[in-house]
Design a protein around this motif. Structure first.
Motif, short mmCIF file in Angstrom:
data_model
loop_
_atom_site.label_atom_id
_atom_site.label_comp_id
_atom_site.label_asym_id
_atom_site.label_seq_id
_atom_site.Cartn_x
_atom_site.Cartn_y
_atom_site.Cartn_z
N GLU A 15 5.36 -3.78 1.44
CA GLU A 15 4.63 -4.01 0.19
C GLU A 15 5.56 -4.20 -1.00
O GLU A 15 5.13 -4.22 -2.15
CB GLU A 15 3.67 -2.84 -0.07
N GLY A 64 -0.89 -2.24 -2.77
CA GLY A 64 0.12 -2.12 -1.73
C GLY A 64 0.45 -0.68 -1.41
O GLY A 64 0.64 -0.31 -0.25
N ARG A 105 -2.41 0.68 0.67
CA ARG A 105 -2.35 0.15 2.04
C ARG A 105 -1.30 0.86 2.87
O ARG A 105 -1.53 1.22 4.03
CB ARG A 105 -2.06 -1.36 2.02
#
Length: 364
Positions: free
Chosen positions: A77, A260, A263
């Protein structure tokens, strides 16, 4: 008739012609190196450093962050995550609010309290709920005189100064008819909570169950037989607990980084649920002195007790139920006599969550 070139001039032309391909090759090689360096510099410039603070010293309930880090989920990310230990889940909110950190693992109830009293846009926001069931509890000896919550009146309860369970005790007291003014508090070092209870230096302790349950196991105490537990969630308190919170500035400036971050952490939690041994191994590489057996049990206890619940099986890990959150906000506001009740959207933002299908955890 044209006069022929001297031999010396012909030699110069031939030499120059021969050098042209070499010069061209050198130029192209130099250009390629320059472009590659520019690309590396751009990639490095796109990486965002994030300072992240935990709620406590390293335990099994932090293993998923390090598993995610080892498996490259943050790097994927383009996030360079610095993880620091903390000293209380409520204090995590304070540290992010002060700007010392951009994100952390902290208590949504502390966010609610600050959102009710501070200007809009200055308080951290929860973006990924991990503890669907707040792990706040009062523990006391099963052989002791405290049989009900009402018996806490006139007793001495221990807690660290920044402990979220102590901060939320007024909500528990209000819901269960306890006169909070008749309860005495003793501040203590976090690692002494179980010991001071065992030695009768306090009558009870306000704790995080996921921490104290396994601390008792490590001290050869049977937490199910020797300890009486009063879990806040079992006594009318609908509170959520700890999750990933971020500064409002980070949401404003780099929403893609927030997404990000969520995630990557979710992937780590998912992997930890499926392979707790790998998660604890990653944690042990950060802190070799941990008891891997105890911390694995702590991780599994947290997954089963406060993370994977009937609600998360419907809505997925990471999300909240708006109506329940609003009731929890009302409980906090009443207990702390807050000047107003923040709306759910002020303290929780689900825009950064992965799709529901990706947020179903499978426990090993």
């Amino acid at each position: 008739m044209t006069e022929p070139l001297p031999v010396s001039s012909i030699s110069t032309l031939v030499s120059t012609a021969r050098q042209q391909p070499l010069r061209a090759a050198l130029w192209h090689a130099t250009a390629a190196i320059a472009l590659a360096w520019t690309g590396l510099t751009a990639a490095h410039a796109q990486t965002t450093p994030i300072k992240f603070v935990l709620d406590w010293k390293l335990q099994g309930v932090h293993a998923w962050y390090y598993l995610a880090q080892e498996r490259g989920y943050f790097a994927q990310e383009k996030i360079a995550l610095q993880i620091d230990t903390g000293d209380g889940s409520a204090n995590t909110v304070t540290k992010v609010m002060a700007g010392s950190y951009q994100a952390g693992f902290g208590d949504i109830n502390a966010i609610i309290q600050n959102a009710a009293t501070r200007p809009a846009g200055t308080v951290p926001v929860m973006v990924y709920m991990i503890y669907n069931r707040a792990p706040f509890a009062i523990m006391t000896k099963a052989s002791g005189p405290i049989k009900t919550l009402k018996d806490l009146e006139g007793r001495n309860i221990g807690s660290p100064a920044g402990g979220a369970a102590m901060k939320m005790f007024p909500a528990l007291a209000d819901k269960n008819g306890i006169d909070a003014g008749k309860v005495r508090w003793t501040n203590m070092a976090p690692n002494l909570q179980e010991q001071m209870l065992r030695r009768d230096q306090v009558d009870a302790s306000a704790v995080f169950s996921v921490t104290s349950y396994l601390n008792l196991v490590a001290q050869q105490v049977d937490p199910d037989k020797d300890i009486r537990w009063f879990h806040y969630a079992d006594h009318g308190i609908e509170l959520y607990g700890n999750g990933v919170l971020v500064s409002p500035q980070l949401i404003k400036d780099k929403p893609q980084v927030v997404a990000g971050l969520v995630r990557a952490i979710h992937k780590g939690l998912r992997d930890a649920a499926q392979d707790p041994d790998a998660a604890i191994d990653a944690l042990a590489r950060q802190e070799p002195l941990i008891n891997k057996v105890i911390e694995k049990r702590r991780l599994q206890y947290a997954l089963r007790q406060v993370i994977v619940t009937p609600e998360t099986q419907r809505a997925g890990v990471g999300d909240v139920q708006d109506a329940r959150l609003q009731r929890a906000i009302a409980q906090v506001a009443e207990a702390f006599e807050l000047p107003r009740q923040p709306v759910a959207g002020e303290v929780f933002d689900r825009r950064f969550l992965p799709p529901l299908a990706d947020r179903q955890l499978t426990l090993k």
